[in-house]
Motif scaffolding. Structure first.
Motif, PDB file in Angstrom:
ATOM      1  N   HIS A   1      40.286  46.794  36.139  1.00  0.00           N
ATOM      2  CA  HIS A   1      40.214  45.303  36.251  1.00  0.00           C
ATOM      3  C   HIS A   1      41.308  44.873  35.260  1.00  0.00           C
ATOM      4  CE1 HIS A   1      36.167  45.168  38.496  1.00  0.00           C
ATOM      5  NE2 HIS A   1      37.011  45.225  39.168  1.00  0.00           N
ATOM      6  N   ALA A   2      41.290  45.396  34.182  1.00  0.00           N
ATOM      7  CA  ALA A   2      42.181  44.742  32.899  1.00  0.00           C
ATOM      8  C   ALA A   2      43.531  44.781  33.381  1.00  0.00           C
ATOM      9  CB  ALA A   2      41.847  45.587  31.685  1.00  0.00           C
ATOM     10  N   ASP A   3      44.026  45.942  34.101  1.00  0.00           N
ATOM     11  CA  ASP A   3      45.206  46.119  34.707  1.00  0.00           C
ATOM     12  C   ASP A   3      45.582  45.081  35.656  1.00  0.00           C
ATOM     13  OD1 ASP A   3      45.607  48.181  32.882  1.00  0.00           O
ATOM     14  OD2 ASP A   3      45.144  49.845  34.511  1.00  0.00           O
ATOM     15  N   LEU A   4      44.743  45.009  36.686  1.00  0.00           N
ATOM     16  CA  LEU A   4      44.666  43.858  37.808  1.00  0.00           C
ATOM     17  C   LEU A   4      44.993  42.577  37.153  1.00  0.00           C
ATOM     18  CD1 LEU A   4      42.102  45.092  40.525  1.00  0.00           C
ATOM     19  CD2 LEU A   4      44.693  45.692  40.265  1.00  0.00           C
ATOM     20  N   ASP A   5      43.983  42.020  36.200  1.00  0.00           N
ATOM     21  CA  ASP A   5      44.313  40.991  35.467  1.00  0.00           C
ATOM     22  C   ASP A   5      45.308  40.739  34.718  1.00  0.00           C
ATOM     23  OD1 ASP A   5      41.578  40.560  36.285  1.00  0.00           O
ATOM     24  OD2 ASP A   5      40.952  40.897  34.152  1.00  0.00           O
ATOM     25  N   ARG A   6      46.126  41.707  34.311  1.00  0.00           N
ATOM     26  CA  ARG A   6      47.270  41.779  33.452  1.00  0.00           C
ATOM     27  C   ARG A   6      48.603  41.552  34.591  1.00  0.00           C
ATOM     28  NH1 ARG A   6      48.624  47.219  32.269  1.00  0.00           N
ATOM     29  NH2 ARG A   6      49.232  47.145  34.381  1.00  0.00           N
ATOM     30  N   ASP A   7      48.379  41.808  35.825  1.00  0.00           N
ATOM     31  CA  ASP A   7      49.308  41.868  36.965  1.00  0.00           C
ATOM     32  C   ASP A   7      49.015  40.693  37.640  1.00  0.00           C
ATOM     33  OD1 ASP A   7      50.537  43.941  35.540  1.00  0.00           O
ATOM     34  OD2 ASP A   7      49.584  45.326  36.988  1.00  0.00           O
ATOM     35  N   GLY A   8      48.061  39.933  37.823  1.00  0.00           N
ATOM     36  CA  GLY A   8      47.736  38.922  38.584  1.00  0.00           C
ATOM     37  C   GLY A   8      47.257  39.311  39.710  1.00  0.00           C
ATOM     38  N   VAL A   9      46.571  40.363  40.045  1.00  0.00           N
ATOM     39  CA  VAL A   9      46.413  40.808  41.453  1.00  0.00           C
ATOM     40  C   VAL A   9      44.750  40.961  41.531  1.00  0.00           C
ATOM     41  CG1 VAL A   9      46.492  43.200  42.812  1.00  0.00           C
ATOM     42  CG2 VAL A   9      48.506  42.510  41.326  1.00  0.00           C
ATOM     43  N   GLY A  10      44.418  40.619  42.878  1.00  0.00           N
ATOM     44  CA  GLY A  10      42.968  40.479  43.110  1.00  0.00           C
ATOM     45  C   GLY A  10      42.408  41.905  43.721  1.00  0.00           C
ATOM     46  N   ALA A  11      41.074  41.995  43.829  1.00  0.00           N
ATOM     47  CA  ALA A  11      40.326  43.064  44.264  1.00  0.00           C
ATOM     48  C   ALA A  11      39.486  42.668  45.258  1.00  0.00           C
ATOM     49  CB  ALA A  11      39.694  43.776  43.244  1.00  0.00           C
ATOM     50  N   TYR A  12      39.270  43.664  46.310  1.00  0.00           N
ATOM     51  CA  TYR A  12      38.223  43.766  47.398  1.00  0.00           C
ATOM     52  C   TYR A  12      37.583  44.733  47.417  1.00  0.00           C
ATOM     53  CZ  TYR A  12      36.581  43.513  52.251  1.00  0.00           C
ATOM     54  OH  TYR A  12      35.649  43.361  53.127  1.00  0.00           O
ATOM     55  N   LEU A  13      36.268  44.754  48.071  1.00  0.00           N
ATOM     56  CA  LEU A  13      35.266  45.775  48.149  1.00  0.00           C
ATOM     57  C   LEU A  13      34.447  45.394  49.210  1.00  0.00           C
ATOM     58  CD1 LEU A  13      32.506  45.263  46.585  1.00  0.00           C
ATOM     59  CD2 LEU A  13      33.833  45.551  44.531  1.00  0.00           C
ATOM     60  N   GLU A  14      33.385  46.281  49.735  1.00  0.00           N
ATOM     61  CA  GLU A  14      32.353  46.081  50.472  1.00  0.00           C
ATOM     62  C   GLU A  14      31.088  46.771  49.645  1.00  0.00           C
ATOM     63  OE1 GLU A  14      35.503  47.262  53.246  1.00  0.00           O
ATOM     64  OE2 GLU A  14      34.516  48.370  51.995  1.00  0.00           O
ATOM     65  N   ALA A  15      30.209  45.986  49.113  1.00  0.00           N
ATOM     66  CA  ALA A  15      28.999  46.622  48.552  1.00  0.00           C
ATOM     67  C   ALA A  15      27.928  46.954  49.484  1.00  0.00           C
ATOM     68  CB  ALA A  15      28.328  45.252  47.583  1.00  0.00           C
ATOM     69  N   ALA A  16      27.459  47.973  49.184  1.00  0.00           N
ATOM     70  CA  ALA A  16      26.530  48.997  50.086  1.00  0.00           C
ATOM     71  C   ALA A  16      25.289  48.271  50.265  1.00  0.00           C
ATOM     72  CB  ALA A  16      26.576  50.360  49.723  1.00  0.00           C
ATOM     73  N   GLY A  17      24.848  47.270  49.457  1.00  0.00           N
ATOM     74  CA  GLY A  17      23.566  46.737  49.526  1.00  0.00           C
ATOM     75  C   GLY A  17      23.299  45.939  48.546  1.00  0.00           C
TER      76      GLY A  17
END
Length: 200
Positions: A146-162
């Motif tokens: 996440h720190a790398d994504l924040d530095r580059d201004g990139v979002g993240a996506y996932l599917e939580a299993a529960g």
């Protein structure tokens, strides 16, 4: 805990076993394969193939120095073409046998709910060995990415299993992305979630 280490192609088998060990008891896993003996036979090979595919496509597979947790990230561009399912169908038929159609249904639903038109990193899997779950190992592992994504201004996506996993991801900065969707035939929900990059 030391920082994450990048897994290599030669680690795919070990990573696949770790993911299988962590995912046996998930509701979605039991929806795909209801028989425990079949699950223990099929899931390690299936996840090994998934990890190998991610690595070959330039994905990022990071795990702890203790090899007790792994995160599988897929950088996704708004311009990426749709994958050709033909070769992967053959893998599913070979590895998953009578459960191949369940895997196809699961993967098709994931694709249908995946965000399009925006660059992001997809957290395809976060797996923590059962003996280490609930101790913050997984959260610490993804925090570095996440720190790398924040530095580059990139979002993240996932599917939580529960719901339990959803609460963990909320603490990591994810919010609901369109509400839960359900696997067919009375199956369990999955919770799509999105994380905006944080300003430094």
């Amino acid at each position: 805990m030391t920082g994450p280490e990048r897994a290599g192609e030669g680690d795919a088998d070990r990573v696949g076993v770790l993911i299988a060990d962590a995912f046996w008891d998930l509701d979605a896993s039991q929806w795909i394969i209801g028989d425990p003996a079949d699950a223990r036979r099929i899931f390690p090979e299936y996840f090994t193939h998934v990890v190998a595919e991610v690595m070959a496509a330039g994905g990022v597979v990071e795990w702890t120095a203790q090899r007790d947790a792994v995160a599988v990230w897929v950088p996704t561009s708004a311009a990426d073409p749709e994958p050709d399912p033909g070769r992967w169908d053959a893998v599913l038929d070979k590895v998953c046998g009578p459960y191949a159609d369940r895997f196809r249904t699961f993967e098709a639903l994931q694709r249908a709910h995946h965000p399009h038109g925006v660059d992001h990193h997809y957290l395809a899997m976060l797996a923590v060995h059962p003996d280490r779950q609930g101790r913050g190992v997984g959260s610490a592992l993804i925090a570095a990415h996440h720190a790398d994504l924040d530095r580059d201004g990139v979002g993240a996506y996932l599917e939580a299993a529960g719901p339990r996993q959803r609460r963990m991801y909320e603490r990591a900065g994810y919010t609901d992305h369109g509400g839960p969707y359900y696997l067919p035939d009375g199956g369990p929900p999955l919770f799509p979630m999105w994380r905006e990059p944080r300003a430094s």
